[in-house]
Design an enzyme around this catalytic site. Sequence first.
Site, short mmCIF file in Angstrom:
data_model
loop_
_atom_site.label_atom_id
_atom_site.label_comp_id
_atom_site.label_asym_id
_atom_site.label_seq_id
_atom_site.Cartn_x
_atom_site.Cartn_y
_atom_site.Cartn_z
N LYS A 9 -9.38 -29.67 7.19
CA LYS A 9 -8.44 -29.70 6.44
C LYS A 9 -6.51 -30.83 6.37
O LYS A 9 -7.14 -31.80 6.86
CB LYS A 9 -7.54 -28.57 5.23
CG LYS A 9 -8.44 -26.92 4.98
CD LYS A 9 -7.76 -25.73 4.49
CE LYS A 9 -9.15 -24.99 4.55
NZ LYS A 9 -8.60 -23.79 3.59
N HIS A 93 -14.32 -29.43 -3.04
CA HIS A 93 -14.09 -28.41 -2.17
C HIS A 93 -12.45 -27.83 -3.22
O HIS A 93 -12.46 -28.47 -4.54
CB HIS A 93 -12.73 -28.62 -1.04
CG HIS A 93 -12.16 -27.20 -0.74
ND1 HIS A 93 -11.48 -27.12 -0.69
CD2 HIS A 93 -13.03 -27.00 0.99
CE1 HIS A 93 -10.89 -26.01 -0.21
NE2 HIS A 93 -12.07 -25.61 0.98
N GLU A 161 -18.21 -20.92 -1.94
CA GLU A 161 -16.68 -20.76 -1.47
C GLU A 161 -16.14 -20.21 -2.99
O GLU A 161 -15.89 -20.44 -3.47
CB GLU A 161 -15.95 -21.86 -1.11
CG GLU A 161 -16.58 -22.77 0.25
CD GLU A 161 -16.12 -23.42 0.92
OE1 GLU A 161 -15.15 -23.26 2.54
OE2 GLU A 161 -14.86 -23.94 0.79
C1 PEP Z 1 -12.44 -23.29 3.71
O1 PEP Z 1 -11.47 -24.16 3.80
O2 PEP Z 1 -13.60 -24.39 2.93
C2 PEP Z 1 -11.80 -22.34 4.15
C3 PEP Z 1 -13.34 -21.50 4.12
O3 PEP Z 1 -11.47 -22.23 4.67
P1 PEP Z 1 -10.88 -20.23 5.28
O4 PEP Z 1 -12.25 -20.35 6.44
O5 PEP Z 1 -9.84 -20.90 5.93
O6 PEP Z 1 -11.25 -19.11 4.90
#
Ligand code: PEP
Length: 244
Positions: A9, A93, A161
């Site tokens: 990020k 994302h 996700e």
């Molecule tokens: C991401 O940024 O894709 C993510 C899954 O973050 P985290 O592992 O911090 O939840």
Amino acid sequence: MRCVVANWKMNLASEEARSFCEDLLAHFTPSAGTEVGIAPPFTLLHLVSGLMRPKGIMVFGQNGHAEAKGAFTGEVSMPQLRDAGCSGVILGHSERRQFFGETDAALAKKIKAAWQWDLLPLLCIGETLDQRDAGQTLQVLGQQLSILAETGPGPLWVAYEPVWAIGTGRRAEAEQVREAHAFIRAELNRHFAGSEYQVPILYGGSVTPESFPELLGIPEVAGGLVGGASLDPKKFAQLVKQAS
Ligand code: PEP
């Protein structure tokens, strides 16, 4: 094939990135069946790709524009990502969808542009908590994947996700992951029917070395897209080892 990708990020500056790479390499042994990737911010792409690509670690952009060049202040194009040493690009994302208005229509164009410049798209999909509570999870995932009807088949990785699990410390339950991944696999089979492309489906959302082994045991979980835990080279190396 297993895949583990670090999404940094908007974190780290050059000296931190350099020491991360050195630390990771000190704890990392490449394994034939596991692809490892790092997605640094744009400013660190050259540095990270210079250090990591010779060791067989892939480098991803965190986003890329669909046009190859032009008057798009603040954007970075797919050929520029390639030029900086990327072999892939994260697209869609949830933070880009949520904070920067990324749409499915734009994502279809970005996937095609990535292919044109020989970059592997890592497409992120996932439902919000409201959508899950309203029983709309599979419908949302189906909608987000429907752009593949427009792009047609090609090299692709997908990351499931759940938005409510990203950066919250609240990982999805095994049954929720199993159901989502099975659905995504069925949709991919439909959209890519008859094509040669095998699409790994990664899980992302508060993955840690404590939770990763259980996740890897769920059918259709090919690996992880990792945010927070990927900023610690020892933890990230441990995740890679668990996947290997
Ligand atoms: C991401 O940024 O894709 C993510 C899954 O973050 P985290 O592992 O911090 O939840």
